[in-house]
Write a protein that holds these residues in place. Structure first.
Motif, PDB file in Angstrom:
ATOM      1  N   CYS A  85       0.847  -1.183   0.000  1.00 24.31           N
ATOM      2  CA  CYS A  85       0.000   0.000   0.000  1.00 24.31           C
ATOM      3  C   CYS A  85       0.887   1.240   0.000  1.00 24.31           C
ATOM      4  O   CYS A  85       2.046   1.179   0.452  1.00 24.31           O
ATOM      5  N   PRO A  86       0.402   2.377  -0.479  1.00 22.71           N
ATOM      6  CA  PRO A  86       1.196   3.615  -0.400  1.00 22.71           C
ATOM      7  C   PRO A  86       1.482   3.986   1.058  1.00 22.71           C
ATOM      8  O   PRO A  86       0.761   3.590   1.974  1.00 22.71           O
ATOM      9  N   SER A  87       2.541   4.744   1.242  1.00 19.97           N
ATOM     10  CA  SER A  87       2.951   5.172   2.576  1.00 19.97           C
ATOM     11  C   SER A  87       3.654   6.515   2.466  1.00 19.97           C
ATOM     12  O   SER A  87       4.269   6.814   1.439  1.00 19.97           O
ATOM     13  N   VAL A  88       3.557   7.324   3.523  1.00 17.63           N
ATOM     14  CA  VAL A  88       4.215   8.635   3.530  1.00 17.63           C
ATOM     15  C   VAL A  88       4.907   8.853   4.863  1.00 17.63           C
ATOM     16  O   VAL A  88       4.568   8.232   5.878  1.00 17.63           O
ATOM     17  N   ALA A  89       5.894   9.748   4.847  1.00 12.41           N
ATOM     18  CA  ALA A  89       6.616  10.092   6.077  1.00 12.41           C
ATOM     19  C   ALA A  89       7.031  11.553   6.025  1.00 12.41           C
ATOM     20  O   ALA A  89       7.307  12.098   4.947  1.00 12.41           O
ATOM     21  N   LEU A  90       7.059  12.170   7.200  1.00 12.58           N
ATOM     22  CA  LEU A  90       7.603  13.511   7.377  1.00 12.58           C
ATOM     23  C   LEU A  90       8.765  13.406   8.360  1.00 12.58           C
ATOM     24  O   LEU A  90       8.643  12.759   9.406  1.00 12.58           O
ATOM     25  N   MET A  91       9.882  14.024   8.028  1.00 11.94           N
ATOM     26  CA  MET A  91      11.049  14.018   8.908  1.00 11.94           C
ATOM     27  C   MET A  91      11.457  15.453   9.209  1.00 11.94           C
ATOM     28  O   MET A  91      11.493  16.298   8.304  1.00 11.94           O
ATOM     29  N   PHE A  92      11.753  15.736  10.479  1.00 14.68           N
ATOM     30  CA  PHE A  92      12.086  17.085  10.920  1.00 14.68           C
ATOM     31  C   PHE A  92      13.430  17.084  11.648  1.00 14.68           C
ATOM     32  O   PHE A  92      13.755  16.141  12.379  1.00 14.68           O
ATOM     33  N   GLN A  93      14.173  18.144  11.472  1.00 15.41           N
ATOM     34  CA  GLN A  93      15.412  18.304  12.213  1.00 15.41           C
ATOM     35  C   GLN A  93      15.093  18.683  13.657  1.00 15.41           C
ATOM     36  O   GLN A  93      14.318  19.603  13.914  1.00 15.41           O
ATOM     37  N   VAL A  94      15.692  17.978  14.606  1.00 16.74           N
ATOM     38  CA  VAL A  94      15.561  18.299  16.024  1.00 16.74           C
ATOM     39  C   VAL A  94      16.892  18.834  16.547  1.00 16.74           C
ATOM     40  O   VAL A  94      16.994  19.968  16.999  1.00 16.74           O
ATOM     41  N   GLY A  95      17.936  18.002  16.499  1.00 16.90           N
ATOM     42  CA  GLY A  95      19.272  18.440  16.902  1.00 16.90           C
ATOM     43  C   GLY A  95      19.879  19.362  15.864  1.00 16.90           C
ATOM     44  O   GLY A  95      19.695  19.178  14.664  1.00 16.90           O
ATOM     45  N   GLU A  96      20.604  20.358  16.310  1.00 14.20           N
ATOM     46  CA  GLU A  96      21.148  21.350  15.382  1.00 14.20           C
ATOM     47  C   GLU A  96      22.198  20.774  14.442  1.00 14.20           C
ATOM     48  O   GLU A  96      22.492  21.366  13.404  1.00 14.20           O
ATOM     49  N   ASN A  97      22.763  19.610  14.759  1.00 13.33           N
ATOM     50  CA  ASN A  97      23.738  18.965  13.881  1.00 13.33           C
ATOM     51  C   ASN A  97      23.120  17.857  13.036  1.00 13.33           C
ATOM     52  O   ASN A  97      23.836  17.177  12.287  1.00 13.33           O
ATOM     53  N   ALA A  98      21.810  17.664  13.154  1.00 11.92           N
ATOM     54  CA  ALA A  98      21.147  16.585  12.424  1.00 11.92           C
ATOM     55  C   ALA A  98      21.097  16.913  10.934  1.00 11.92           C
ATOM     56  O   ALA A  98      20.608  17.960  10.528  1.00 11.92           O
ATOM     57  N   ARG A 103      24.247  12.921  20.572  1.00 15.53           N
ATOM     58  CA  ARG A 103      23.571  14.165  20.926  1.00 15.53           C
ATOM     59  C   ARG A 103      23.760  15.230  19.835  1.00 15.53           C
ATOM     60  O   ARG A 103      24.856  15.427  19.321  1.00 15.53           O
ATOM     61  N   GLY A 104      22.660  15.875  19.477  1.00 10.89           N
ATOM     62  CA  GLY A 104      22.683  16.896  18.437  1.00 10.89           C
ATOM     63  C   GLY A 104      22.336  16.375  17.060  1.00 10.89           C
ATOM     64  O   GLY A 104      22.186  17.153  16.117  1.00 10.89           O
ATOM     65  N   HIS A 105      22.173  15.028  16.927  1.00 13.80           N
ATOM     66  CA  HIS A 105      21.863  14.433  15.628  1.00 13.80           C
ATOM     67  C   HIS A 105      20.429  13.894  15.577  1.00 13.80           C
ATOM     68  O   HIS A 105      20.093  13.104  14.686  1.00 13.80           O
ATOM     69  N   GLU A 106      19.571  14.321  16.481  1.00 13.00           N
ATOM     70  CA  GLU A 106      18.220  13.778  16.557  1.00 13.00           C
ATOM     71  C   GLU A 106      17.342  14.299  15.403  1.00 13.00           C
ATOM     72  O   GLU A 106      17.373  15.480  15.065  1.00 13.00           O
ATOM     73  N   VAL A 107      16.548  13.407  14.814  1.00 13.44           N
ATOM     74  CA  VAL A 107      15.499  13.788  13.869  1.00 13.44           C
ATOM     75  C   VAL A 107      14.178  13.190  14.356  1.00 13.44           C
ATOM     76  O   VAL A 107      14.159  12.128  14.991  1.00 13.44           O
ATOM     77  N   ASP A 108      13.090  13.881  14.072  1.00 10.45           N
ATOM     78  CA  ASP A 108      11.745  13.458  14.443  1.00 10.45           C
ATOM     79  C   ASP A 108      11.041  12.969  13.182  1.00 10.45           C
ATOM     80  O   ASP A 108      11.045  13.666  12.160  1.00 10.45           O
ATOM     81  N   ILE A 109      10.442  11.775  13.235  1.00 11.32           N
ATOM     82  CA  ILE A 109       9.827  11.171  12.050  1.00 11.32           C
ATOM     83  C   ILE A 109       8.398  10.743  12.356  1.00 11.32           C
ATOM     84  O   ILE A 109       8.134  10.071  13.353  1.00 11.32           O
ATOM     85  N   MET A 110       7.474  11.138  11.484  1.00 13.11           N
ATOM     86  CA  MET A 110       6.109  10.620  11.481  1.00 13.11           C
ATOM     87  C   MET A 110       5.963   9.736  10.249  1.00 13.11           C
ATOM     88  O   MET A 110       6.226  10.185   9.136  1.00 13.11           O
ATOM     89  N   HIS A 111       5.569   8.475  10.431  1.00 13.30           N
ATOM     90  CA  HIS A 111       5.433   7.538   9.310  1.00 13.30           C
ATOM     91  C   HIS A 111       4.038   6.922   9.341  1.00 13.30           C
ATOM     92  O   HIS A 111       3.619   6.379  10.361  1.00 13.30           O
TER      93      HIS A 111
END
Length: 367
Positions: free
Chosen positions: A120-133, A154-162
């Protein structure tokens, strides 16, 4: 002759401006092979539009909201010749001062197989959290699988909605729910609209779950729904209606989401949006081409780097639109109330007059 020359120049300018707007990425020839720079003109803007959006998977309430369109290119081979054949991805966003809303829209033949997310189709949004991500390598932490921790990455965090729709009914709401949030995770046990975080592709976890040093009490802050334009039954579907539509039917997919601007996160697992400031976002789309299941890395992307996401301040136009709408409603209600009261008084007076008995005339000499 002069008019023809002016028309030619004008058309050339318009064509070039459209190309710049429609391209989220620019390649720079053989010297920079494999590199990518985002066009500064391409941004996603969430305007202030309170009381406009209902998250139901339908795009009717997005008609007056401008968006951006992007070509969908293979994430691992960003070649325009290998673009998704269904067309471009349209992205629109708004906020109401409390929540931010997204509408993703893309053409595609209807494909749905219950319980088979990868068919099935799928989508994701990814956002920068850590300033070095970084966009590349999903945060860019260099730690190997099993070695990632909140301290070393630390500083490489990203936030993902899938959102994988294999168990999601069209038009129904999925994401954060009481059962999973009580357990303190970003899981969605019903429709697989999950809230996750990552430091790199090998170190990706549901919110609230991860290495021992990063286990926390969290929740799924996202909600969303999906729809396909070929579906004609609008009074509410249930699981027994699966597959809900006809396989291979041409149409458009709609994926609609919402999330609070700010969350209760204390462990760098959620992006925090601020009105008047920009965040960084990326979008991905999976599709079972020719019915074949997709793999995790087999997805299309709208860019090869972060895109700016502006959470816009309330403009005078949007504020006046909201206030004038509220004032008009109050004035109309008051006018209707006065009209009803006046009508009732008139009816009452007429009734009293029509039922008043005549008093017989008695000459004064008879008194």
């Amino acid at each position: 002759m002069l008019r023809s020359l002016l028309a030619l120049i004008l058309s050339t300018i318009l064509l070039s401006s459209k190309i710049r707007f429609g391209s989220a990425h620019e390649h720079h020839g053989e010297e920079a092979e494999g590199s990518c720079e985002s066009s500064p003109d391409v941004r996603v803007t969430a305007e202030f539009r309170p009381g406009v959006i209902t998250v139901d998977g339908h795009a009717d309430d997005w008609t007056d909201i401008e968006g951006s369109e992007f070509a969908l290119l293979p994430a691992l081979d960003f070649d325009e010749d290998k673009a998704y054949g269904g067309g471009r991805l349209s992205v629109r966003a708004v906020h109401d001062g409390i929540n931010v809303f997204f509408m993703l829209q893309v053409d595609g033949k209807y494909a749905y197989l219950k319980g088979e997310n990868k068919r099935c189709p799928s989508v994701a949004l990814m956002f920068q959290v850590g300033e070095n991500a970084t966009y590349q390598n999903m945060g860019g932490c260099s730690d190997l699988p099993g070695a990632c921790t909140a301290n070393t990455c630390r500083g490489h965090e990203v936030d993902i909605m899938h959102f994988s729709i294999g168990n999601a009914i069209p038009g129904r709401l999925y994401g954060g729910n009481l059962m999973d949030n009580i357990n303190g995770t970003g899981k969605d046990s019903f429709g697989h609209l999950v809230d996750t975080y990552a430091w790199n592709p090998h170190c990706r976890y549901l919110d609230g779950i991860g290495p021992k040093a990063n286990t926390s009490n969290a929740r799924n802050d996202w909600q969303g729904a999906w729809w396909h334009s070929s579906l004609t039954f609008h009074s509410g579907m249930v699981e027994e209606d699966s597959p809900y539509g006809k396989d291979g039917e041409k149409g458009t997919y709609f994926f609609e989401f919402s999330r609070p601007l700010r969350t209760m996160d204390r462990f760098q697992q959620d992006v925090q949006f601020t009105i008047g400031q920009a965040s960084k976002v990326a979008m991905a789309f999976w599709y079972p081409t020719n019915g074949n299941p997709w793999s995790k890395s087999d997805h299309y992307s709208v860019s090869c780097n972060w895109l700016p996401l502006d959470i816009a301040l309330a403009s005078s136009v949007s504020v006046s639109r909201a206030s004038s709408s509220g004032s008009w409603d109050a004035a109309t209600a008051f006018a209707i109330l006065l009209s009803v009261i006046s009508l009732c008084v008139a009816i009452f007076i007429g009734y009293r007059v029509s039922n008043t008995r005549e008093v017989p005339f008695t000459p004064i000499d008879r008194l």
